[in-house]
Enzyme design. Structure first.
Site, PDB file in Angstrom:
ATOM      1  N   GLU A 194       0.851  -1.202   0.000  1.00 28.76           N
ATOM      2  CA  GLU A 194       0.000   0.000   0.000  1.00 28.76           C
ATOM      3  C   GLU A 194       0.882   1.246   0.000  1.00 28.76           C
ATOM      4  O   GLU A 194       1.908   1.306   0.678  1.00 28.76           O
ATOM      5  CB  GLU A 194      -0.904  -0.008   1.221  1.00 28.76           C
ATOM      6  CG  GLU A 194      -1.929   1.113   1.270  1.00 28.76           C
ATOM      7  CD  GLU A 194      -2.921   0.929   2.399  1.00 28.76           C
ATOM      8  OE1 GLU A 194      -3.564   1.919   2.770  1.00 28.76           O
ATOM      9  OE2 GLU A 194      -3.057  -0.204   2.923  1.00 28.76           O
ATOM     10  N   ASP A 243       0.223   5.349   0.559  1.00 26.58           N
ATOM     11  CA  ASP A 243      -0.833   6.226   1.071  1.00 26.58           C
ATOM     12  C   ASP A 243      -0.496   7.708   0.980  1.00 26.58           C
ATOM     13  O   ASP A 243       0.614   8.122   1.321  1.00 26.58           O
ATOM     14  CB  ASP A 243      -1.079   5.945   2.560  1.00 26.58           C
ATOM     15  CG  ASP A 243      -1.801   4.651   2.822  1.00 26.58           C
ATOM     16  OD1 ASP A 243      -2.355   4.085   1.871  1.00 26.58           O
ATOM     17  OD2 ASP A 243      -1.801   4.205   3.978  1.00 26.58           O
ATOM     18  N   GLU A 291      -2.800  10.819   2.717  1.00 30.29           N
ATOM     19  CA  GLU A 291      -4.005  11.268   3.408  1.00 30.29           C
ATOM     20  C   GLU A 291      -3.875  12.767   3.661  1.00 30.29           C
ATOM     21  O   GLU A 291      -2.908  13.217   4.287  1.00 30.29           O
ATOM     22  CB  GLU A 291      -4.208  10.531   4.729  1.00 30.29           C
ATOM     23  CG  GLU A 291      -4.578   9.071   4.544  1.00 30.29           C
ATOM     24  CD  GLU A 291      -4.907   8.369   5.855  1.00 30.29           C
ATOM     25  OE1 GLU A 291      -5.696   7.414   5.835  1.00 30.29           O
ATOM     26  OE2 GLU A 291      -4.368   8.802   6.904  1.00 30.29           O
ATOM     27  N   HIS A 337      -0.331  13.303   5.154  1.00 34.31           N
ATOM     28  CA  HIS A 337       0.128  12.141   5.913  1.00 34.31           C
ATOM     29  C   HIS A 337       0.437  11.029   4.916  1.00 34.31           C
ATOM     30  O   HIS A 337      -0.440  10.607   4.161  1.00 34.31           O
ATOM     31  CB  HIS A 337      -0.969  11.714   6.886  1.00 34.31           C
ATOM     32  CG  HIS A 337      -0.645  10.505   7.692  1.00 34.31           C
ATOM     33  ND1 HIS A 337      -0.118  10.558   8.960  1.00 34.31           N
ATOM     34  CD2 HIS A 337      -0.780   9.187   7.407  1.00 34.31           C
ATOM     35  CE1 HIS A 337       0.055   9.341   9.431  1.00 34.31           C
ATOM     36  NE2 HIS A 337      -0.341   8.483   8.504  1.00 34.31           N
ATOM     37  N   ASN A 384       2.301   7.106   4.069  1.00 33.84           N
ATOM     38  CA  ASN A 384       2.703   5.838   4.674  1.00 33.84           C
ATOM     39  C   ASN A 384       2.971   4.839   3.553  1.00 33.84           C
ATOM     40  O   ASN A 384       2.420   4.969   2.440  1.00 33.84           O
ATOM     41  CB  ASN A 384       1.620   5.311   5.620  1.00 33.84           C
ATOM     42  CG  ASN A 384       2.141   4.320   6.643  1.00 33.84           C
ATOM     43  OD1 ASN A 384       3.295   3.899   6.592  1.00 33.84           O
ATOM     44  ND2 ASN A 384       1.283   3.938   7.581  1.00 33.84           N
ATOM     45  N   GLU A 437       5.250   6.282   8.706  1.00 34.51           N
ATOM     46  CA  GLU A 437       4.587   7.558   8.477  1.00 34.51           C
ATOM     47  C   GLU A 437       5.577   8.720   8.356  1.00 34.51           C
ATOM     48  O   GLU A 437       6.544   8.817   9.112  1.00 34.51           O
ATOM     49  CB  GLU A 437       3.613   7.868   9.619  1.00 34.51           C
ATOM     50  CG  GLU A 437       2.475   6.881   9.769  1.00 34.51           C
ATOM     51  CD  GLU A 437       2.795   5.739  10.710  1.00 34.51           C
ATOM     52  OE1 GLU A 437       3.998   5.558  11.045  1.00 34.51           O
ATOM     53  OE2 GLU A 437       1.859   5.037  11.128  1.00 34.51           O
TER      54      GLU A 437
END
Length: 247
Positions: free
Chosen positions: A99, A101, A103, A116, A118, A128
């Site tokens: 994954e 990420d 955000e 954010h 990750n 993070e």
């Protein structure tokens, strides 16, 4: 996404992820939840997600992608977006998923979004990094995750991933640790998407960041990074993860 490293880059349409010619959302994506709060307009050229006090909404790509460059322009919730989260990520399936990420954590009017980020590889995340989105971000890398399989760090290269995005309420933690709550008098909140494109040519397997982008990455980290797991001694009192020695 490449075999040696991948960069996480951003740009603007009031906050986004790279700008190019448009794909068709009707052909490329399914709106997966939200009970009508996600909609596609302009013959497939524009997609919007909405959030109100009852529900958010989200979509996912029809296809999966193993490598390549993925472009999407994302217009974040304008003005007072405190308490909202606009998530944009790639994820594979199964218990040992990969994954990547982004955000976007909303804020009060006049204050910057927090981005954010990750990375999960084979089901392990906890990597993070956060940045304040208060600079011109057109095509600027904000993060690089290198292939360090040689020292035992799994790298997300073998599992194809779908693209997902969602807009949802997270006012218990998203803005200043939950101190600022969502102002529902401003609802519905809307995030917009356009100019989707995937370059899946095998040239991306060998893609690496050039010296100009390496300098840009250093500048972002120096001036706009507000959290880095690789410096959080309270979280890792027994020593940092292996990749921190290189990243």
């Amino acid at each position: 996404m490449g075999s040696d490293s991948f960069g996480m880059m951003m740009c603007t349409f009031v906050g986004c992820l790279a700008a190019v010619s448009a794909g068709n959302f009707n052909e490329e994506f399914d709106i997966t939840w939200g009970d009508g709060r996600g909609k596609i307009f302009n013959n497939g050229q524009l997609l919007t997600l909405n959030l109100d006090r009852y529900s958010g909404s989200g979509f996912q790509s029809k296809k999966q992608h193993l490598f390549g460059k993925i472009d999407m322009q994302l217009k974040l919730v304008p003005r007072n977006s405190a308490g909202t989260v606009t998530a944009y990520y790639l994820r594979s399936q199964g218990p040992t998923w990969d994954e990547i990420d982004f955000e976007f954590l909303g804020n009060l009017s006049g204050h910057p979004y927090t981005v954010h980020t990750n990375v999960y590889s084979q089901g392990k995340g906890d990597r993070e990094q956060q940045f304040h989105l208060c600079f011109s971000v057109d095509g600027i890398p904000i993060r690089e995750f290198k292939n360090l399989e040689a020292i035992g760090v799994p790298f997300p290269k073998n599992q194809p991933m779908r693209i997902y995005s969602s807009l949802w309420n997270a006012d218990d933690w998203a803005t200043r640790g939950g101190l600022i709550k969502t102002d529902w008098s401003q609802a519905p909140f809307t995030a917009s998407y356009r100019n989707f494109k995937v370059d899946g040519s095998r040239a991306w397997l060998l893609q690496q960041m050039d010296s100009t982008n390496q300098r840009r990455l250093y500048w972002v980290r120096k001036n706009h990074m507000i959290y880095n797991y690789c410096t959080d001694t309270k979280r890792f009192p027994q020593g940092f993860p292996k990749e921190c020695a290189v990243h």
